[in-house]
Design an enzyme around this catalytic site. Structure first.
Site, PDB file in Angstrom:
ATOM      1  CG  ASP A 191     -35.675 -35.289 200.331  1.00 20.64           C
ATOM      2  OD1 ASP A 191     -35.591 -34.049 200.674  1.00 20.64           O
ATOM      3  OD2 ASP A 191     -36.392 -35.842 199.820  1.00 20.64           O
TER       4      ASP A 191
ATOM      5  CB  CYS B 142     -40.479 -32.941 200.331  1.00 18.77           C
ATOM      6  SG  CYS B 142     -39.284 -33.120 201.669  1.00 18.77           S
TER       7      CYS B 142
ATOM      8  CG  HIS C 118     -42.530 -35.728 197.806  1.00 19.66           C
ATOM      9  ND1 HIS C 118     -41.902 -34.717 199.058  1.00 19.66           N
ATOM     10  CD2 HIS C 118     -43.966 -36.135 198.317  1.00 19.66           C
ATOM     11  CE1 HIS C 118     -43.412 -35.124 199.528  1.00 19.66           C
ATOM     12  NE2 HIS C 118     -44.543 -35.340 199.612  1.00 19.66           N
TER      13      HIS C 118
ATOM     14  CG  ASP D 174     -35.967 -31.075 199.813  1.00 23.20           C
ATOM     15  OD1 ASP D 174     -34.971 -30.978 200.073  1.00 23.20           O
ATOM     16  OD2 ASP D 174     -37.094 -31.884 199.415  1.00 23.20           O
TER      17      ASP D 174
HETATM   18 CA    CA Z   1     -37.013 -32.165 202.050  1.00 21.42          CA
END
Ligand code: CA
Length: 484
Positions: A70, A110, A170, A309
């Site tokens: 991330d 994201c 998410h 990501d």
């Molecule tokens: Ca991200």
């Protein structure tokens, strides 16, 4: 495997509330959700996900291990040129696999990036164009990966794979968007876009869940995800599995145990030092998972992806995207070009570097084909199976063009040409072969190329739909949703 630092504490969400007064049992919950997932395994545009698969020519259906990091910047790995960070295990994947220098995500944020990763389709095809907003908004509005879309987990589950996601989801926080209703047998992690690394019951975000049960603990979250991943690998050593290992590191909040911080005494900037420590914990976790595969004798038959990501965020997490321009939230290369490694010892070459553009859109078809899936029945996929290209069977680059759209901001790449529209400015054009930093706009000098790319973008855009939801706030020149 024992889990000394955690225990089941409750159940989460409206479904959880209905179960709160009954004795909870992880086996019962898992079976129940397993049946729900089977019933809800929709397959928009990909009939093949419901067919039995032939075995691949190798006679082996590989495990699929998808490691998603991330907010890791383009230059934040040793193999990507980082001098201050240490990532020996991820570097070993590049050394024994394929490192792509032009690996792209489909969004600089994201959630939309993950929507394309999970479906193999541009997220603008089904309205998942923007980030989700904070967790309160996700719980009250109809925001999540549309149920009309089949996921890679749906596809592989229907081909006999054990499927699990560990880490950040998410893609919707409501019951109907739960990972175990999107093709995953197992889930350990959190539903939102960010989480404290020390406070498992962080009341500002979503709790840590196993399935729908709240789990409490105080283990460093990255270590917990790695431990769970090792456990998953060992438990499924006798059948092919798909593990989506979705670390929230190195996303904010910047938190790391002292033992990892102590590895980087020479980094003067405290945020960068913490980021190095967070990434070092993640890298250790990758090493533990590789060790588990080795112990089980399945390492050669495991297809591994390791990708970020979106681009890094120089301010919040002190990541570095050099030599690329800008970062997370933007359509310049720093927002969308990311570390991208693929490794499959049994079938793919080792230690090579590929500069042809590839995309996270390609993860679904590459993994599905490796599992024996019939891609000709997946007409709506936007990605391509990279395997023939990487094995040398097909010489042309996998993609002629790639496209991006997030509100008024957009981009296109064709060959080495890159079109960027950063609202409200004029269209910009860059020659990435001579100007990877996108420092010299040649739109006026090459109106022919500009028109060509704008035309291609328009044709691609004609197949998109309106966003299913919009961002609540705008930041800078771009429509940037909140990260969590
Ligand atoms: Ca991200």
């Amino acid at each position: 495997m024992s889990k000394p630092d955690s225990h089941i504490e409750g159940v989460y969400g409206p479904e959880g509330a209905r179960q709160a007064n009954r004795r909870t049992d992880s086996t019962r919950i898992g079976r129940r959700d397993f049946l729900i997932a089977l019933a809800s395994a929709t397959a928009a545009g990909c009939a093949g996900v419901h067919r039995a698969a032939p075995w691949t020519s190798s006679g082996v259906r590989p495990n699929i291990l998808l490691i998603f990091v991330d907010d890791l910047g383009y230059a934040d790995l040793g193999c990507q040129g980082a001098g201050d960070l240490k990532t020996p295990y991820i570097d070993s994947l590049a050394r024994t696999g394929i490192r792509f220098t032009s690996g792209y995500v489909t969004a600089p944020l994201c959630s939309p990036s993950r929507a394309a990763l999970m479906t193999g389709r541009y997220q603008q095809r089904f309205g998942h164009e923007y980030n989700t907003g904070n967790i309160q908004r996700q719980q009250t509005e109809d925001i999540g990966l549309p149920l009309s879309q089949a996921t890679l987990a749906d596809a592989l589950k229907n081909h006999g794979y054990a499927t699990g996601v560990i880490g950040k989801w998410h893609l919707g926080a409501q019951d109907k968007f739960h990972p175990q209703r999107r093709g995953f047998d197992e889930f350990f992690g959190f539903l939102g876009g960010g989480h404290s690394y020390f406070e498992w019951d962080d009341s500002r975000r979503t709790p840590i869940l196993r399935g729908i049960e709240i789990v409490r603990g105080d283990e460093y979250l990255t270590d917990a995800f790695s431990r769970e991943a090792v456990d998953f690998v060992h438990r499924h050593k006798d059948r092919p599995f798909f593990l989506y290992l979705s670390y929230n590191a190195v996303h904010t909040p910047m938190q790391a145990p002292q033992e990892y911080l102590d590895r980087f005494p020479g980094i003067p900037d405290p945020t960068r030092r913490t980021m190095a420590a967070m990434l070092s914990a993640l890298d250790d976790g990758v090493g533990r998972v590789l060790q588990a595969l080795q112990e089980d004798g399945t390492e050669k038959d495991t297809l591994i992806f390791c990708i970020s990501d979106n681009g890094g965020t120089a301010g919040p997490n002190a990541s570095v995207n050099q030599p690329l321009r800008s970062g997370k939230g933007h359509m310049y290369e720093g927002g969308i070009r990311v570390p991208f490694i693929v490794r499959w010892p049994r079938m793919l070459p080792a230690g090579i570097v590929v500069d042809s553009p590839v995309s996270t859109l390609d993860v679904f078809p590459t993994a599905f084909a490796a599992a024996g899936g019939a891609l000709d029945e997946c007409s709506s996929l936007d990605g391509v199976d990279l395997s023939p290209y990487l094995k040398g069977d097909v010489m042309p680059p996998p993609h002629q063009s790639l496209f991006w759209r997030m509100g008024a901001n957009s981009a296109a790449r064709k060959g080495d040409w890159k079109l960027v529209k950063a609202a409200p400015g004029k269209p910009e054009l860059y020659d990435l072969s001579a100007d990877i930093a996108e420092a010299h706009d040649v739109a006026q000098a090459r109106p022919d190329i500009l028109r060509e790319l704008e035309g291609e973008y328009s044709r691609w855009n004609a197949a998109n739909v309106e966003p299913a939801w919009h961002v609540l706030r705008l930041s800078g020149a771009g429509a940037r949703g909140t990260a969590r």
